[in-house]
Design a protein around this motif. Structure first.
Motif, short mmCIF file in Angstrom:
data_model
loop_
_atom_site.label_atom_id
_atom_site.label_comp_id
_atom_site.label_asym_id
_atom_site.label_seq_id
_atom_site.Cartn_x
_atom_site.Cartn_y
_atom_site.Cartn_z
N VAL A 1 1.07 -0.96 0.05
CA VAL A 1 -0.04 -0.06 -0.12
C VAL A 1 0.65 0.99 -0.12
N ARG A 2 1.64 1.19 0.96
CA ARG A 2 2.59 2.42 0.93
C ARG A 2 3.42 2.87 -0.25
N GLN A 3 4.47 1.78 -0.76
CA GLN A 3 4.83 1.92 -2.03
C GLN A 3 4.28 1.57 -3.30
N ASN A 4 2.98 1.62 -3.32
CA ASN A 4 2.39 1.95 -4.42
C ASN A 4 1.73 2.62 -4.64
N LYS A 5 1.37 3.59 -3.43
CA LYS A 5 0.30 4.51 -2.78
C LYS A 5 -1.02 4.54 -3.36
N LEU A 6 -1.46 3.21 -2.47
CA LEU A 6 -2.61 3.04 -2.94
C LEU A 6 -3.53 3.27 -1.96
N SER A 7 -5.13 3.61 -2.42
CA SER A 7 -5.67 4.13 -1.75
C SER A 7 -7.27 2.65 -1.20
N PHE A 8 -6.74 1.62 -2.00
CA PHE A 8 -7.55 0.58 -1.96
C PHE A 8 -7.17 -0.79 -0.41
N PRO A 9 -7.61 -1.65 -0.17
CA PRO A 9 -7.55 -2.58 0.96
C PRO A 9 -6.87 -3.89 -0.24
N ILE A 10 -5.59 -3.86 0.64
CA ILE A 10 -5.16 -5.41 0.51
C ILE A 10 -5.60 -6.46 1.58
N LEU A 11 -5.80 -7.53 0.98
CA LEU A 11 -6.36 -7.82 1.68
C LEU A 11 -5.24 -9.43 2.20
N SER A 12 -5.41 -10.20 3.43
CA SER A 12 -4.32 -11.16 3.80
C SER A 12 -4.98 -12.62 3.26
N ASP A 13 -4.90 -13.23 2.47
CA ASP A 13 -5.77 -14.69 2.33
C ASP A 13 -4.83 -15.13 2.89
N VAL A 14 -4.96 -16.16 3.96
CA VAL A 14 -3.92 -17.09 4.57
C VAL A 14 -4.18 -18.18 4.10
N ASN A 15 -2.89 -18.21 3.82
CA ASN A 15 -2.91 -20.33 3.30
C ASN A 15 -4.01 -20.44 2.28
N GLY A 16 -3.38 -18.96 1.40
CA GLY A 16 -4.11 -19.43 0.18
C GLY A 16 -5.53 -19.91 -0.23
N GLN A 17 -6.44 -19.99 1.09
CA GLN A 17 -7.72 -20.49 0.56
C GLN A 17 -8.18 -19.93 0.07
N VAL A 18 -8.41 -18.27 0.03
CA VAL A 18 -9.85 -17.84 -0.88
C VAL A 18 -8.91 -18.00 -2.58
N GLY A 19 -7.80 -18.44 -2.46
CA GLY A 19 -7.38 -18.55 -4.01
C GLY A 19 -7.51 -19.61 -3.80
N GLU A 20 -7.49 -20.65 -3.28
CA GLU A 20 -7.81 -22.48 -3.99
C GLU A 20 -9.42 -22.03 -4.15
#
Length: 223
Positions: free
Chosen positions: A127-146
């Protein structure tokens, strides 16, 4: 310059070994091999696609707040980006392009979120490096990606290369599995049905953010 043109320019310099990258040719060949094998596996064709019902998710943003897809869709359509992590320059360029397009998404009442398997501190860095105003969500253990059919295991030879390059995914993601999501972009309608999908087993290819606008226009008409 379009997003893909920027990605292509970066890829050309990177694969030519130009400073500051100075990447030897055998490393590039290994990356090409892994990409070709992932494409050939057909994994992208098995991922969730337009017309499917999107899996619901509830994930934490970098500050620990829970973001629920059901709540987002009550307010409007959802533009969703799956990306590999802050260590991936192609992903960072995509995030920057999405940020630039966000005012257009806002016009159609669409929420924009990104999902990555990385830890919250790494998402804060994104978020900081790319100056984002939208959220990045943490997909613990890739469950949503799965659940979306995007998660894959890196082949052993690519794991060894990543280790040599000190690209320590188990630390980045707090997950020992050496898995990643294929980069993907979705537009999800308020009814939870996927209106647009593009899954890229070749991580150097990403759709243009502007491609979402026509889909969002149609979503508003149907609503």
């Amino acid at each position: 310059m379009s997003l893909q043109a920027r990605l292509n320019a970066f890829k050309a310099d990177f694969e030519a070994g130009k400073p500051p990258y100075n990447v030897p040719r055998p490393v590039i060949d290994i990356m090409h091999r892994a990409t070709a094998e992932l494409i050939a596996s057909g994994a992208a064709q098995r991922a969730r696609k337009a017309g499917d019902v999107a899996p619901a998710f509830s994930l934490r943003d970098p500050e620990g707040n829970i973001v629920n897809s059901t709540d987002l869709l009550k307010r409007g359509p959802l533009v969703l980006s799956f990306y590999r992590g802050v260590w991936c320059p192609y992903c960072n360029m995509e995030l920057q392009a999405l940020e630039a397009a966000k005012p257009e998404f806002d016009r159609y009442g669409a929420a924009l979120v990104a999902i990555s398997p990385q830890t919250a501190p790494n998402s804060r860095k994104s978020v900081r490096q790319n100056k984002l105003s939208f959220p990045i969500l943490s997909d613990v253990n890739g469950q949503v990606g799965e659940a979306f059919g995007l998660r894959f295991h890196l082949p052993d030879y690519l794991v060894e290369l990543y280790k040599q390059l000190k690209n320590d995914l188990p630390t980045f993601n707090d997950d020992p599995s050496w898995t990643l999501p294929m980069p993907a972009r979705y537009v999800i309608g308020r009814d939870g049905v996927i209106l647009y999908s593009e899954v890229n087993p070749d991580y150097t290819r990403r759709p243009e953010p502007e491609d979402m606008i026509a889909v969002l226009q149609q979503a508003i008409v149907k609503a």
